[in-house]
Design a protein around this motif. Structure first.
Motif, short mmCIF file in Angstrom:
data_model
loop_
_atom_site.label_atom_id
_atom_site.label_comp_id
_atom_site.label_asym_id
_atom_site.label_seq_id
_atom_site.Cartn_x
_atom_site.Cartn_y
_atom_site.Cartn_z
N TRP A 33 21.14 133.00 5.40
CA TRP A 33 19.88 132.46 5.95
C TRP A 33 19.89 132.37 7.48
O TRP A 33 18.91 131.98 8.08
CB TRP A 33 19.56 131.10 5.32
N PRO A 272 18.79 125.56 3.97
CA PRO A 272 17.38 125.34 4.34
C PRO A 272 16.71 124.18 3.62
O PRO A 272 15.86 123.50 4.21
CB PRO A 272 16.72 126.68 3.99
N ASP A 273 17.06 123.94 2.36
CA ASP A 273 16.39 122.86 1.64
C ASP A 273 16.73 121.48 2.23
O ASP A 273 15.90 120.56 2.19
CB ASP A 273 16.73 122.91 0.14
N GLU A 274 17.91 121.34 2.82
CA GLU A 274 18.24 120.07 3.47
C GLU A 274 17.46 119.90 4.77
O GLU A 274 17.09 118.78 5.13
CB GLU A 274 19.75 119.99 3.73
N LYS A 276 14.46 121.01 5.17
CA LYS A 276 13.13 120.62 4.69
C LYS A 276 13.10 119.13 4.35
O LYS A 276 12.12 118.43 4.64
CB LYS A 276 12.75 121.45 3.47
N SER A 277 14.19 118.63 3.78
CA SER A 277 14.27 117.22 3.45
C SER A 277 14.27 116.36 4.72
O SER A 277 13.62 115.30 4.77
CB SER A 277 15.53 116.95 2.63
N THR A 280 10.70 116.20 6.00
CA THR A 280 9.88 115.27 5.22
C THR A 280 10.16 113.83 5.63
O THR A 280 9.25 113.02 5.82
CB THR A 280 10.16 115.46 3.72
N THR A 293 14.70 123.57 11.00
CA THR A 293 15.14 124.79 10.31
C THR A 293 16.50 125.18 10.88
O THR A 293 16.88 124.73 11.97
CB THR A 293 14.17 125.97 10.52
#
Length: 324
Positions: A33, A272-274, A276-277, A280, A293
């Motif tokens: 990524w 990447p999902d962390e 995004k967290s 949020t 990112t």
């Protein structure tokens, strides 16, 4: 002849003399990524030509930013003023360290000329730390801002400053020049300062950002950190709370990438999902804008982000007016 030999010896000086005798750190393989396009397009070349013609330093090059191809393709460059040598020795940074040269008094005009030639609607100005100067370079920042305003009055200006540690009155000089965005990066969580950012003080940096708002509430404030240095998630969340207590508008979070084997190692590549967290959570805590990112950097998409910040403020003011 002596001058030539002296210049040659300077060129051979280690970029980071304070790290020269440190043991090599492993360099972890980057995950899928984290991939960027190599620079080299015609528009990138034109940006490069203008930067070199004006004999300017960019943090894009000095810090080895992975986004240089994308940004210079758009004729976006972050100018690094006051030379290419920093008086600090942060464990993460690839900018040269040592004793800097004297300030170039013509630099404000050179930067303003480059901004005009590139046709920038938004420009980011950063600098090395100049602990050797009485005001930390505050007046030089103000002169650069003034020169850009005079030559390109429609250009909005974002600055990314040092902490002006122990430089009484320096911050007030910069704020009085009225940049549109005042950015100062915390870089990491407080527990990592001793090893990552030993010359700085975490709560001084938070207070610096708070003071900007007290001096001029119209200036947007911004700060950024890197993750992957060994921090815990709850430490990042607490840092967000500290910044919101200082009324900071904009937070950036990106992945730390190790410049050389002598620099602090990457402890972990954050998926990447962390990110995004984190985004949020930051919005829930009240930041007006968040960029989180793996490839986020302080000045990446700065112009677009400033437009979003300004639109958010205008919308909030319109909503407050309608309620009253």
């Amino acid at each position: 002849m002596a001058l030539v030999l002296d210049l040659l010896s300077q060129d051979r000086r280690p970029r980071h003399p304070e790290k020269a005798h440190r043991p090599d750190q492993p360099v972890a393989r980057k995950p899928d990524w984290i991939r960027v396009k190599a620079p080299g397009s015609p528009r990138w070349a034109e940006t490069n030509r203008i930067v070199k013609a004006n004999k300017l330093v960019t943090v894009c090059e000095e810090a080895g930013c992975p986004n240089i191809g994308e940004c210079w393709e758009k004729k976006h460059a972050t100018f690094m003023i006051m030379g290419d040598t920093c008086t600090r020795a942060c464990a993460f940074c690839n900018v040269r360290t040592g004793m800097p040269d004297a300030l170039d008094q013509d630099e404000p005009a050179k930067v303003a000329d480059a901004v005009a030639k590139l046709g920038l609607s938004h420009v980011v100005i950063t600098s090395v730390d100049r602990d050797d100067l009485k005001d930390g370079g505050a007046l030089h920042f103000a002169r650069v801002i003034g020169a850009i305003r005079a030559q390109s009055p429609g250009t909005t200006i974002e600055i990314l400053t040092p902490d002006f540690l122990r430089k009484k009155g320096a911050l007030e000089v910069v704020v009085e020049a009225k940049p549109d965005v005042f950015n100062h990066n915390l870089e990491t969580v407080p527990s990592k300062y001793l090893t990552v950012r030993p010359g700085a003080r975490y709560f001084h940096s938070v207070r610096l950002l708070q003071r900007v708002k007290e001096l001029d509430p119209s200036i947007f404030t911004k700060s950024g950190i890197m993750v992957g240095l060994g921090e815990e998630r709850n430490e990042v969340l607490q840092l967000m709370d500290d910044l919101r207590s200082a009324d900071v508008d904009f937070l950036t979070i990106g992945q730390y990438l190790q410049p050389t084997r002598k620099h602090h190692p990457v402890i972990r590549f954050v998926p990447p999902d962390e990110f995004k967290s984190f985004e949020t959570s930051a919005y829930a805590k009240g930041f007006h804008l968040v960029s989180a990112t793996p490839l986020t950097r302080s000045s990446h998409h700065a112009g677009e982000d400033f437009a979003r910040l300004r639109a958010k403020r205008e919308a909030d003011l319109a909503a407050a007016t309608s309620r009253s």
